[in-house]
Design a protein around this motif. Structure first.
Motif, PDB file in Angstrom:
ATOM      1  N   VAL A 196       0.989   7.739   2.119  1.00 63.01           N
ATOM      2  CA  VAL A 196       0.204   8.948   2.387  1.00 63.01           C
ATOM      3  C   VAL A 196      -0.885   8.613   3.403  1.00 63.01           C
ATOM      4  CG1 VAL A 196      -1.370  10.650   1.380  1.00 63.01           C
ATOM      5  CG2 VAL A 196       0.688   9.947   0.127  1.00 63.01           C
ATOM      6  N   TYR A 197      -1.038   9.484   4.402  1.00 67.90           N
ATOM      7  CA  TYR A 197      -1.948   9.261   5.535  1.00 67.90           C
ATOM      8  C   TYR A 197      -3.142  10.211   5.415  1.00 67.90           C
ATOM      9  CZ  TYR A 197      -2.998   8.765  10.643  1.00 67.90           C
ATOM     10  OH  TYR A 197      -3.575   8.525  11.872  1.00 67.90           O
ATOM     11  N   CYS A 198      -4.315   9.645   5.107  1.00 63.49           N
ATOM     12  CA  CYS A 198      -5.550  10.430   4.943  1.00 63.49           C
ATOM     13  C   CYS A 198      -6.505  10.134   6.105  1.00 63.49           C
ATOM     14  CB  CYS A 198      -6.245  10.085   3.635  1.00 63.49           C
ATOM     15  SG  CYS A 198      -5.275  10.452   2.156  1.00 63.49           S
ATOM     16  N   VAL A 199      -7.078  11.182   6.669  1.00 61.35           N
ATOM     17  CA  VAL A 199      -7.942  11.038   7.846  1.00 61.35           C
ATOM     18  C   VAL A 199      -9.275  11.749   7.628  1.00 61.35           C
ATOM     19  CG1 VAL A 199      -8.214  11.618  10.298  1.00 61.35           C
ATOM     20  CG2 VAL A 199      -6.009  10.760   9.440  1.00 61.35           C
TER      21      VAL A 199
ATOM     22  N   SER B 117      -0.450  18.133   2.457  1.00 62.24           N
ATOM     23  CA  SER B 117       0.951  18.189   2.852  1.00 62.24           C
ATOM     24  C   SER B 117       1.884  18.162   1.636  1.00 62.24           C
ATOM     25  CB  SER B 117       1.287  16.998   3.750  1.00 62.24           C
ATOM     26  OG  SER B 117       1.336  15.802   2.967  1.00 62.24           O
ATOM     27  N   PRO B 118       3.152  18.515   1.837  1.00 65.37           N
ATOM     28  CA  PRO B 118       4.138  18.372   0.748  1.00 65.37           C
ATOM     29  C   PRO B 118       4.218  16.945   0.220  1.00 65.37           C
ATOM     30  CG  PRO B 118       5.016  19.777   2.479  1.00 65.37           C
ATOM     31  CD  PRO B 118       3.723  19.220   3.005  1.00 65.37           C
ATOM     32  N   LYS B 119       4.088  15.943   1.096  1.00 64.61           N
ATOM     33  CA  LYS B 119       4.113  14.551   0.634  1.00 64.61           C
ATOM     34  C   LYS B 119       2.949  14.279  -0.320  1.00 64.61           C
ATOM     35  CE  LYS B 119       4.694  11.080   3.621  1.00 64.61           C
ATOM     36  NZ  LYS B 119       4.335  10.000   4.584  1.00 64.61           N
ATOM     37  N   ALA B 120       1.772  14.798   0.020  1.00 70.47           N
ATOM     38  CA  ALA B 120       0.611  14.627  -0.853  1.00 70.47           C
ATOM     39  C   ALA B 120       0.861  15.289  -2.205  1.00 70.47           C
ATOM     40  CB  ALA B 120      -0.639  15.203  -0.195  1.00 70.47           C
ATOM     41  N   ALA B 121       1.433  16.493  -2.166  1.00 71.31           N
ATOM     42  CA  ALA B 121       1.707  17.211  -3.416  1.00 71.31           C
ATOM     43  C   ALA B 121       2.700  16.450  -4.288  1.00 71.31           C
ATOM     44  CB  ALA B 121       2.229  18.611  -3.107  1.00 71.31           C
ATOM     45  N   GLN B 122       3.657  15.782  -3.669  1.00 72.14           N
ATOM     46  CA  GLN B 122       4.644  15.005  -4.426  1.00 72.14           C
ATOM     47  C   GLN B 122       4.027  13.741  -5.015  1.00 72.14           C
ATOM     48  OE1 GLN B 122       7.820  14.344  -1.630  1.00 72.14           O
ATOM     49  NE2 GLN B 122       8.386  16.516  -1.537  1.00 72.14           N
ATOM     50  N   ARG B 123       3.041  13.170  -4.327  1.00 78.48           N
ATOM     51  CA  ARG B 123       2.422  11.931  -4.780  1.00 78.48           C
ATOM     52  C   ARG B 123       1.468  12.165  -5.955  1.00 78.48           C
ATOM     53  NH1 ARG B 123       0.914   7.428  -2.363  1.00 78.48           N
ATOM     54  NH2 ARG B 123       3.141   7.328  -1.921  1.00 78.48           N
TER      55      ARG B 123
ATOM     56  N   TYR C 185       0.813  -1.217   0.000  1.00 75.90           N
ATOM     57  CA  TYR C 185       0.000   0.000   0.000  1.00 75.90           C
ATOM     58  C   TYR C 185       0.849   1.270   0.000  1.00 75.90           C
ATOM     59  CZ  TYR C 185      -3.088  -3.716   1.541  1.00 75.90           C
ATOM     60  OH  TYR C 185      -3.771  -4.899   1.621  1.00 75.90           O
ATOM     61  N   ASP C 186       0.344   2.294  -0.685  1.00 74.97           N
ATOM     62  CA  ASP C 186       1.021   3.590  -0.665  1.00 74.97           C
ATOM     63  C   ASP C 186       0.117   4.703  -0.137  1.00 74.97           C
ATOM     64  OD1 ASP C 186      -0.672   3.773  -2.845  1.00 74.97           O
ATOM     65  OD2 ASP C 186       0.847   4.503  -4.236  1.00 74.97           O
ATOM     66  N   LEU C 187      -1.070   4.319   0.358  1.00 78.64           N
ATOM     67  CA  LEU C 187      -1.993   5.284   0.969  1.00 78.64           C
ATOM     68  C   LEU C 187      -2.873   4.543   1.962  1.00 78.64           C
ATOM     69  CD1 LEU C 187      -3.975   8.160  -0.635  1.00 78.64           C
ATOM     70  CD2 LEU C 187      -5.279   6.366   0.529  1.00 78.64           C
ATOM     71  N   ILE C 188      -3.141   5.179   3.094  1.00 75.58           N
ATOM     72  CA  ILE C 188      -4.119   4.622   4.034  1.00 75.58           C
ATOM     73  C   ILE C 188      -5.176   5.672   4.350  1.00 75.58           C
ATOM     74  CG2 ILE C 188      -2.354   3.147   5.085  1.00 75.58           C
ATOM     75  CD1 ILE C 188      -2.711   4.879   7.668  1.00 75.58           C
ATOM     76  N   THR C 189      -6.380   5.185   4.664  1.00 73.48           N
ATOM     77  CA  THR C 189      -7.441   6.069   5.144  1.00 73.48           C
ATOM     78  C   THR C 189      -7.891   5.583   6.510  1.00 73.48           C
ATOM     79  OG1 THR C 189      -9.364   4.844   4.278  1.00 73.48           O
ATOM     80  CG2 THR C 189      -8.224   6.356   2.758  1.00 73.48           C
ATOM     81  N   VAL C 190      -8.103   6.539   7.407  1.00 75.49           N
ATOM     82  CA  VAL C 190      -8.547   6.240   8.768  1.00 75.49           C
ATOM     83  C   VAL C 190      -9.679   7.199   9.120  1.00 75.49           C
ATOM     84  CG1 VAL C 190      -7.887   6.225  11.216  1.00 75.49           C
ATOM     85  CG2 VAL C 190      -6.274   5.408   9.474  1.00 75.49           C
TER      86      VAL C 190
END
Length: 355
Positions: free
Chosen positions: A158-161, A202-208, A126-131
């Motif tokens: 990537v961590y999505c909440v 976040s910057p990580k989200a923008a890079q992804r 996985y490269d993304l999780i949702t919680v």
């Protein structure tokens, strides 16, 4: 139609002053005034959410940004951690948008543990999780801080909440918890009408995002973010009425004091939980019970729909259980601008009906 006092998961009570702000005369959404308005909102939300990430606004419910995050930020496969109906919704979005995903669900009333997340991510799939931070179907609040600690081992994930029913009502330390995309909306703890949502980015989200295929158009977070960076504006026409009211409401919250707002939500939750223990039982694992909504187990076998109807006749509204929990539970929200006196008044009326 006679107005009722709302103690439901949303929408929540909206003050006359906020409704008045919704009627502010229109301005052009490409003007300097619109840029200043949107910049003001972003800076205030960053402060309350404890983040330096950019803020994206969306003229939609929170579901729109949830769908947008899946499409815009999943390059490989998403892990959906579900504690109830709204976690399941996130998985259905992935399925219906052709996003590869697996769901990791727990029984109603339980929480997602950091260990569960760690085991899933250790597979490398996985490269993304949702919680779901706060699940209104079961009244559970996940420990997003401990899950964020696990994510430190997986810097490419990537961590999505989903914080739709918790942001601005419960403390959230977005950056310290490592959250990349924190999603919420206006009709819950902010006490505005429904129709607008927002998220951190976040910057990580923008890079992804450039790696994700088929991001769509309206909810393409990459395109929205690029417009925000350019001039705090949006690729599609936003709801300026919501923005006027949101900017005003954030000033009101600053005046109340965000810590005072959190404390008020906790105090209301404690009152409802004490009442529920005495009359019924608390449905979720109590250590993880929500401070914005209490899900009460119907241990007495009462007619919950009948109780809701009698409350409606008296000018109050609570909620039956959600989905498969209908009649098995009932839900009392204590979020937004509600006060302790409102909660005590409601519980007194319920007692008069039950006695």
């Amino acid at each position: 139609m006679t107005p009722r006092k709302l103690f439901i998961p949303g929408p929540t009570q909206v003050s006359d002053s906020v409704l008045k702000k919704m009627a502010t005369p229109m301005i052009g959404h490409r003007t300097k005034e619109a840029t200043a308005l949107q910049k003001s909102i972003s800076e205030k939300l960053q402060k309350f959410l404890n983040t330096k990430s950019d803020i994206l606004l969306s003229t939609s419910s929170g579901t729109g940004l949830m769908e947008g995050s899946l499409r815009s930020l999943t390059a490989k496969k998403a892990a959906i951690f579900s504690v109830g109906s709204f976690g399941e919704r996130w998985y259905k979005m992935a399925e219906q948008n052709g996003v590869e995903a697996d769901i990791f669900a727990v029984e109603d009333g339980r929480y997602t543990s950091a260990e569960t997340v760690d085991r899933a991510l250790a597979t490398g799939n996985y490269d993304l999780i949702t919680v779901t931070h706060n699940e209104t179907s079961s009244g559970i609040t996940n420990d997003c801080k401990s899950i964020g600690e696990v994510l430190k081992k997986y810097p490419d994930v990537v961590y999505c909440v989903d914080a739709v029913s918790s942001a601005i009502g419960m403390p959230i330390y977005t950056d310290d918890w490592g959250i990349d995309v924190l999603i919420s909306s206006t009709q819950k703890c902010l006490a505005l009408p429904p129709g607008m949502s927002y998220c951190t980015y976040s910057p990580k989200a923008a890079q992804r995002a450039p790696q994700a295929k088929n991001r769509g158009y309206y909810f393409d977070l990459k395109m929205i973010h690029e417009n925000v960076l350019k001039n705090y504006q949006y690729p599609s026409t936003p709801s300026l009425s919501h923005m006027f009211a949101l900017d005003y409401k954030l000033d009101e919250i600053e005046e109340e004091g965000i810590e005072n707002r959190f404390a008020r939500h906790t105090e209301m939750a404690n009152i409802v939980r004490a009442w529920a223990r005495d009359r019924f039982a608390i449905f979720p694992v109590e250590e993880y019970a929500s401070d914005t909504l209490t899900c009460i187990e119907n241990t007495r076998g009462i007619d919950v729909a009948g109780l809701c109807a009698k409350l409606n006749d008296r000018g109050y509204e609570i909620s039956n259980g959600y989905g498969n929990l209908a009649e098995k539970t009932m839900r009392i929200a204590h979020m937004g601008d509600l006060q302790v006196s409102d909660i005590n008044e409601l519980l007194s009326v319920i007692d008069s009906i039950l006695d």
